[in-house]
Design an enzyme around this catalytic site. Structure first.
Site, PDB file in Angstrom:
ATOM      1  N   ASP A 174       9.047   2.997 -14.119  1.00  0.00           N
ATOM      2  CA  ASP A 174       9.829   4.138 -13.634  1.00  0.00           C
ATOM      3  C   ASP A 174      11.275   3.909 -14.090  1.00  0.00           C
ATOM      4  OD1 ASP A 174      11.225   6.058 -12.267  1.00  0.00           O
ATOM      5  OD2 ASP A 174      10.163   5.778 -10.363  1.00  0.00           O
ATOM      6  N   HIS A 175      11.687   4.688 -15.066  1.00  0.00           N
ATOM      7  CA  HIS A 175      12.996   4.456 -15.693  1.00  0.00           C
ATOM      8  C   HIS A 175      14.147   4.722 -14.726  1.00  0.00           C
ATOM      9  CE1 HIS A 175      15.496   3.462 -18.962  1.00  0.00           C
ATOM     10  NE2 HIS A 175      14.894   4.130 -19.935  1.00  0.00           N
TER      11      HIS A 175
END
Lengths: 424, 206
Positions: free
Chosen positions: A395-396
Site C-alpha cells: 500500500d503505497h
C-alpha cells in the site's frame, strides 16, 4: 381505466426493496388503503397500501424478488372511468399524491407514460408526452440485468409484456435486429442453457467485499524480483526426511514465513496499518502472517501467530495443522483473525509472477511463484541455478518505493542464505 | 433433529398487538439467548447452525426488517409502537427515537454515543445498538437491541457476517465492529442504564 401502481420510496432513500409477502391476488377486489404487499428494505418492513379502489389485474414480482423504486407493483382496474375522464382522474391522482392513504413518503403514481386508457380516444397528447418522458421503462429484473450485461439501452427496447413491460425475449429480439452484421452478434445470442445462476456463498461474498475494499482504499504498487535459492533447496532436502520422521512435511513456505517475519521486524512500515479516522499509523510489534489457501469453496487466509518467535520446525507444524483443518473444513474465525501480513504461494499451482491484492487493512502481501531451474551468473560463469520468483504488493500510502525494495532485498538475503534465518 | 424457526413471541410484541394509546414503549432484558432473524433472513445464511443446534438456542423471526441479531441477558431490548403516525418516513422515527436513547444513556453518565448508518448507535466507530421498523398501515413498530455487556465472542459464535451492512462497517468482522457499553463504562449496571432510558422515554411519551 387501468392504473399502474409503482413501488414508492418508503423513506430510507434506498432505491430497492424485497417482496416479503403478497396480500392480494389477480382478480381480487380492493379498497383504497388495503394492504397490497409487504416490502422490506435494509431496515424497514412496510405494508404498502393501495392508493385506489378497484380490481387487481396484474401483480409484478414474486416473493423474494427485488423491486426498484418506481417499478410497477400492481395494475388496478378502476371501474367506470375511461377516455377523457380517465385522463382527468390521473391528473387528480397526481395532485394528491402526497396524501396517499398511509403510504410512507411520496407515492409514485402512474404518470402519463404508464397511464393506460380503456380506449384510444383522446390519447394522442398523452402519447406525445410519453415519448418525452424520462421515467424508467418497465422491465422484468431478468430483462434489466440482461440488457445491462449485453450493453443494450433498455429504453430503446419495445416491451411486449404486461403494461408494455420489457421481457427477456424483447432484449433478445432487439439484439437480433440490431446486431446482425456485428461480429459480436454471434457471441451475444443467448439462451437459458448457456448461463447458470447460482446464489453467492457467504465466503464468495466476503471475498468480493474484501477485494473491492482493498482496491478502493489502498494505493497498490507491486515489485517483482527473483532470488537464487540453491542453498535453500539443499537445506530443505536435508531436513525433509528428518521432519517427516516427526510426521511434519517440510515445504519452502516455512522458510519464506520466517524470512518475512524477520524482515518485517526491520521494516516496520510493512507490518503497519493506516488509521485515517484517528489520523495515525499503527505499527504492530507482533508478526502474525496469514497464508492464502485455495479451497474448493474459495480463498481463505488462516493466520500463523508470532512467526518471528517460532522455529522452522514449529512453523512447518503450524502449516501442517492448517492444511489438515482446511481439508476437514474446520478452519474457524479464530484461525483467521489478527493477521498483520499475508503470503500467497500460488507457485505451487502455477505461474511465476502476479499482482497480489493486499489483504486490507494490512500494508503488504508477498506472492511466491513457481520455483524454476534457470541459468544464473556466478563468478562470471553461467551456471544452473534455482530461482524463486517474488511479487510484493504494498500500500503505497504506507510504504515508499525505497523501503519496499530494501524489504524485498532483506527477504532475498535470508532465502539465499537460510542459515542466516537462525543467526538473526 | 433440525432447528425450528418460530414466529416472534417475546414480551415486547404485546405492545404491537394491543395498542390502546397513541404509542407505548417497552424495555426488558431477556432471560436467555435468542437469535432473531429479520424478515428476509434465512437461518442457513445468517447463523452458524451447528453451534445454534448444539447449544439449543431459540431462533425467532421478527416482523421488522434488518439483519439477524442476538438477544441475551446482557442486552436490553427497547421497543415502541406509534399509532397513526404523523410523520410518514421511518428514518425520521429512527432519528427521533434513537435521540431519546442517547439522552437516556447520557442520564446514566454514558457519553459519546452517536448516530451511525441508517439506524445504529455507536461509540466512536463501533456499534452498540441496532434498530429496525415494521410499518403496518396505521402503526409503526420500532425495535432496538442495546449491547450493555455481552461479549463479542457470543455474537461471533452464532451469527454469520451479514449479507447487507451499513457503509461505516467497511467489511469489519463482528469483533472489530461491535462493542458493549461496559467495555467503555465498566462501572455501569444494567439497572442504572435501564433507569436512564425509562426517564428519557417517559419524556418522549409526554
Amino acid at each position: 381505466m387501468r392504473y399502474i401502481f409503482n413501488f414508492p420510496d418508503i423513506g430510507e432513500g434506498l432505491d430497492e426493496g424485497t417482496i416479503v409477502e403478497w396480500y392480494v391476488a389477480k382478480g381480487q377486489q380492493i379498497k383504497s388503503g388495503d394492504s397490497l404487499v409487504k416490502m422490506e428494505t435494509d431496515k424497514v418492513v412496510a405494508d404498502i397500501p393501495s392508493p385506489k379502489s378497484g380490481t387487481i389485474t396484474a401483480i409484478y414480482g414474486k416473493v423474494g424478488e427485488t423491486i426498484h423504486v418506481g417499478n410497477a407493483l400492481v395494475e388496478i382496474e378502476i371501474e367506470g372511468v375511461s377516455g377523457a375522464a380517465a385522463v382527468e382522474e390521473a391528473k387528480v391522482t397526481e395532485a394528491v399524491k402526497e396524501e396517499g392513504a398511509g403510504v410512507v413518503g411520496t407515492l409514485e403514481i402512474a404518470g402519463n407514460n404508464a397511464y393506460m386508457p380503456a380506449s384510444d380516444e383522446g390519447t394522442s397528447e398523452t402519447k406525445e408526452e410519453s415519448q418525452k418522458s424520462t421515467k424508467k421503462v418497465l422491465a422484468t429484473p431478468v430483462a434489466r440485468a440482461m440488457a445491462k450485461e449485453l450493453g443494450v439501452n433498455i429504453d430503446l427496447v419495445k416491451g411486449t409484456g404486461p403494461a408494455a413491460r420489457v421481457m427477456k425475449e424483447d432484449i433478445l429480439l432487439y439484439l437480433q435486429k440490431n446486431t446482425v452484421t456485428s461480429s459480436k452478434s454471434n457471441t451475444v445470442v443467448s439462451d437459458e442453457e448457456r448461463v447458470e445462476l447460482k446464489p453467492l456463498s457467504q465466503l464468495r461474498r466476503t471475498i468480493a467485499r474484501n477485494m473491492i475494499q482493498s482496491k478502493h482504499n489502498a494505493a497498490h504498487m507491486t515489485v517483482f524480483d527473483e532470488v537464487e535459492v540453491s542453498e535453500l533447496v539443499r537445506v530443505r532436502e536435508k531436513y525433509k526426511s528428518k521432519f517427516l520422521e516427526k510426521q511434519v512435511k517440510l515445504s519452502y513456505l516455512p522458510f519464506v514465513l520466517k524470512a518475512t517475519a524477520l524482515a518485517l521486524k526491520k521494516f516496520k512500515a510493512l507490518n503497519a496499518q493506516m488509521d485515517l479516522d484517528n489520523n495515525q499509523m499503527i505499527y504492530k510489534n507482533y508478526y502474525n502472517i496469514g497464508i492464502a489457501v485455495d479451497t474448493e469453496d474459495g480463498l481463505i487466509v488462516p493466520v500463523i501467530k508470532d512467526v518471528d518467535k517460532l522455529s522452522i520446525f514449529q512453523i512447518a507444524q503450524k502449516i501442517n495443522e492448517i492444511s489438515e483443518k482446511t481439508r476437514k473444513r474446520e478452519i474457524t474465525m479464530e484461525d483467521m483473525k489478527d493477521g498483520t501480513f499475508t503470503i500467497t504461494s500460488f507457485g505451487s499451482i502455477g505461474g511465476q509472477f502476479a499482482v497480489p491484492v493486499i489483504n486490507y487493512p494490512q500494508a503488504a502481501i508477498l506472492g511466491i511463484g513457481r520455483i524454476l531451474k534457470k541459468p544464473v551468473v556466478k563468478d562470471d560463469a553461467v551456471v544452473p541455478g534455482t530461482i524463486m520468483p517474488l511479487s510484493l504488493s504494498v500500500d503505497h500510502r504506507i510504504v515508499d518505493g525505497g523501503e519496499t525494495a530494501r524489504f524485498v532485498n532483506q527477504i532475498m538475503e535470508y532465502l539465499s542464505d537460510p542459515v542466516s534465518l537462525i543467526m538473526d | 433433529m433440525g432447528i425450528e424457526l418460530k414466529e416472534y413471541d417475546l414480551p415486547d410484541i404485546e405492545i404491537f398487538h394491543n395498542t390502546i394509546k397513541d404509542y407505548k414503549f417497552h424495555i426488558w432484558h431477556p432471560d436467555k439467548i435468542y437469535l432473531i432473524l429479520g424478515q428476509s433472513n434465512k437461518m442457513e445464511t445468517s447463523l452458524f447452525l451447528d453451534k445454534v443446534e448444539l447449544d439449543e438456542i431459540t431462533v425467532l423471526k421478527r416482523p421488522s426488517g434488518g439483519e439477524t441479531v442476538i438477544l441475551t441477558p446482557n442486552t436490553l431490548v427497547i421497543s415502541a409502537v406509534f399509532v397513526n403516525p404523523e410523520v410518514k418516513r421511518p428514518h425520521q422515527y429512527f432519528a427521533r427515537f434513537n435521540d431519546f436513547i442517547i439522552k437516556g444513556l447520557l442520564i446514566s453518565g454514558i457519553e459519546n454515543v452517536n448516530h451511525k448508518g441508517i439506524s445504529d448507535l455507536a461509540i466512536g466507530e463501533k456499534k452498540i445498538l441496532g434498530s429496525s421498523i415494521y410499518h403496518k398501515k396505521d402503526k409503526i413498530f420500532y425495535h432496538a437491541v442495546l449491547n450493555v455487556a455481552e461479549s463479542i465472542e457470543v455474537i461471533e459464535k452464532y451469527i454469520q457476517h451479514p449479507k447487507r451492512e451499513p457503509d461505516y462497517r467497511k467489511g469489519r468482522e463482528h469483533g472489530e465492529f461491535v462493542t458493549s457499553i461496559v467495555q467503555h463504562y465498566p462501572d455501569k449496571s444494567m439497572n442504572e442504564i435501564t433507569d436512564g432510558l425509562i426517564k428519557s422515554l417517559k419524556e418522549f411519551v409526554n
